[in-house]
Write a protein that holds these residues in place. Sequence first.
Motif, PDB file in Angstrom:
ATOM      1  N   GLY A  29       0.838  -1.185   0.000  1.00  0.00           N
ATOM      2  CA  GLY A  29       0.000   0.000   0.000  1.00  0.00           C
ATOM      3  C   GLY A  29       0.872   1.234   0.000  1.00  0.00           C
ATOM      4  N   LYS A  30       0.400   2.311  -0.664  1.00  0.00           N
ATOM      5  CA  LYS A  30       1.207   3.521  -0.815  1.00  0.00           C
ATOM      6  C   LYS A  30       0.651   4.716  -0.046  1.00  0.00           C
ATOM      7  CE  LYS A  30       2.936   2.351  -5.455  1.00  0.00           C
ATOM      8  NZ  LYS A  30       3.021   2.816  -6.870  1.00  0.00           N
ATOM      9  N   ASN A  31      -0.479   4.543   0.628  1.00  0.00           N
ATOM     10  CA  ASN A  31      -1.056   5.677   1.343  1.00  0.00           C
ATOM     11  C   ASN A  31      -0.244   5.972   2.593  1.00  0.00           C
ATOM     12  OD1 ASN A  31      -3.011   7.065   3.346  1.00  0.00           O
ATOM     13  ND2 ASN A  31      -4.095   7.172   1.390  1.00  0.00           N
ATOM     14  N   LYS A  32       0.212   7.211   2.714  1.00  0.00           N
ATOM     15  CA  LYS A  32       1.121   7.596   3.798  1.00  0.00           C
ATOM     16  C   LYS A  32       0.435   8.381   4.911  1.00  0.00           C
ATOM     17  CE  LYS A  32       4.550   5.712   1.617  1.00  0.00           C
ATOM     18  NZ  LYS A  32       5.091   4.418   2.096  1.00  0.00           N
TER      19      LYS A  32
ATOM     20  N   SER B  27      -3.175   1.234   2.922  1.00  0.00           N
ATOM     21  CA  SER B  27      -2.011   1.297   3.810  1.00  0.00           C
ATOM     22  C   SER B  27      -1.159   0.051   3.589  1.00  0.00           C
ATOM     23  CB  SER B  27      -2.490   1.342   5.276  1.00  0.00           C
ATOM     24  OG  SER B  27      -3.220   0.176   5.585  1.00  0.00           O
ATOM     25  N   GLU B  28       0.074   0.126   4.026  1.00  0.00           N
ATOM     26  CA  GLU B  28       0.937  -1.045   3.975  1.00  0.00           C
ATOM     27  C   GLU B  28       0.682  -1.888   5.216  1.00  0.00           C
ATOM     28  OE1 GLU B  28       5.694  -2.227   3.591  1.00  0.00           O
ATOM     29  OE2 GLU B  28       5.051  -0.146   3.545  1.00  0.00           O
ATOM     30  N   ILE B  29       0.502  -3.187   5.006  1.00  0.00           N
ATOM     31  CA  ILE B  29       0.269  -4.094   6.128  1.00  0.00           C
ATOM     32  C   ILE B  29       1.606  -4.650   6.605  1.00  0.00           C
ATOM     33  CG2 ILE B  29      -0.810  -6.250   6.864  1.00  0.00           C
ATOM     34  CD1 ILE B  29      -2.994  -5.791   4.833  1.00  0.00           C
ATOM     35  N   SER B  30       1.858  -4.548   7.879  1.00  0.00           N
ATOM     36  CA  SER B  30       3.099  -5.077   8.443  1.00  0.00           C
ATOM     37  C   SER B  30       3.028  -6.593   8.472  1.00  0.00           C
ATOM     38  CB  SER B  30       3.320  -4.541   9.856  1.00  0.00           C
ATOM     39  OG  SER B  30       3.430  -3.142   9.846  1.00  0.00           O
ATOM     40  N   LYS B  31       4.061  -7.241   7.982  1.00  0.00           N
ATOM     41  CA  LYS B  31       4.087  -8.709   7.949  1.00  0.00           C
ATOM     42  C   LYS B  31       4.465  -9.256   9.319  1.00  0.00           C
ATOM     43  CE  LYS B  31       5.262  -8.930   3.034  1.00  0.00           C
ATOM     44  NZ  LYS B  31       6.177  -9.461   2.013  1.00  0.00           N
TER      45      LYS B  31
END
Length: 288
Positions: A65-68, A284-288
Motif C-alpha cells: 500500500g502507498k497511502n502515507k 495502507s501497507e500491512i506489516s508482515k
Amino acid sequence: MKNNLNFLIPCTMLLLVPLSIYAKETHDKFVPDTVIEDQRALLEKNTRGAGFGPQSPRDIDVYEGKNKRLFSAAPAYTAMNLCNIHFHKNAEHKGGEFTQYAGNGNGKGFQTGFKYAGKLNESELKPLAQGACPSTFGELNSGDTIELHYVHSTAQVKPGPTLGSCLSDSIKNPQLRVETQVYVLVNDKSALDFGELTKIDNVNGFHQAINIPSNTGKPVQYTGSTTGPSYNEIGSPLQVSWSVRPKIAKVNVETVKTWCTGNVFDEDHAHGVRNLVINPDLLSEISK
C-alpha cells in the motif's frame, strides 16, 4: 443520535442510508464490469490530492500500500467499548478462505462481495422453508456468507443502533476498531449459535462481545476506513483500525434468523458491501 452529531451523518452512511433509496433497483440484475470500473475511476478522481487516509475493504492477502496518511492504531478491543454489531451479505474483504467473487451485483452494493471458497455438504446446504433477515434485496439462507463487524470505540458509550452509537457528545473523534469475522450460514443445529456469538457483557468496565471466535486464524491488522456502498465513488473520512480473521466459522442459519427478529442494535437485514479498494494510493501497507 443527537442533533449536534448531525455533521457526522455523511461519514456514517454505512448504516444510516435507508434501503428505500435503493428500492427501485432489482437485486438479481448484475451490472456490467464497466459500471464497477467507472465507480473505481470516480473514487480515484474524487480522492486524488484530497488527503484521504487509507480505505477499506481490501484484499488482506496483499500487504502492499502507498497511502502515507498515518494515524495511531486503536487499542486492543478488550480496552474499548463495543458500540455496534452489524453484518454484510457476502464478505467485504477478500482473502483467506473467502476469495470467491460473488459478481458485480446491482452496482449499489448488493449481491456482490466475496463468498466462502470451500465446500459445504448437502445437509449443511439444505435451505430453510422461509429465509432469514428479509429485505428489499432478498434474504439469507443456508450456504450464504456474511461478514460480521464488531465495532469498538474509545468513547464512553454503550452498544446500540448504527455507527452513531460509537460517538458521544464528550468525544466526537473517538478511535474506532472493527473486529471482523466472516461466517458461513449452514443448516446444522450443532454449528455455532449467532446469539452466543453476539452476546454482550461488561468485562473490566468495558462493554464487550464475549464470544468473538479466537480459533479462526491470526487476524490481519491494518489501518483503513469505514465501508459500505455509499463510499464506492467517494472517500470515507473516518479512520478505523481493522482486525480481519482469515478463516471462516460456520453458524446455524436458524440462529441468525432469530437474531434478526430482535436485538439491541435494531439490525434486521444484511447490509450491502463497498467495492474492494485496489488502488495502492488508497491502501495502507500491512506489516508482515
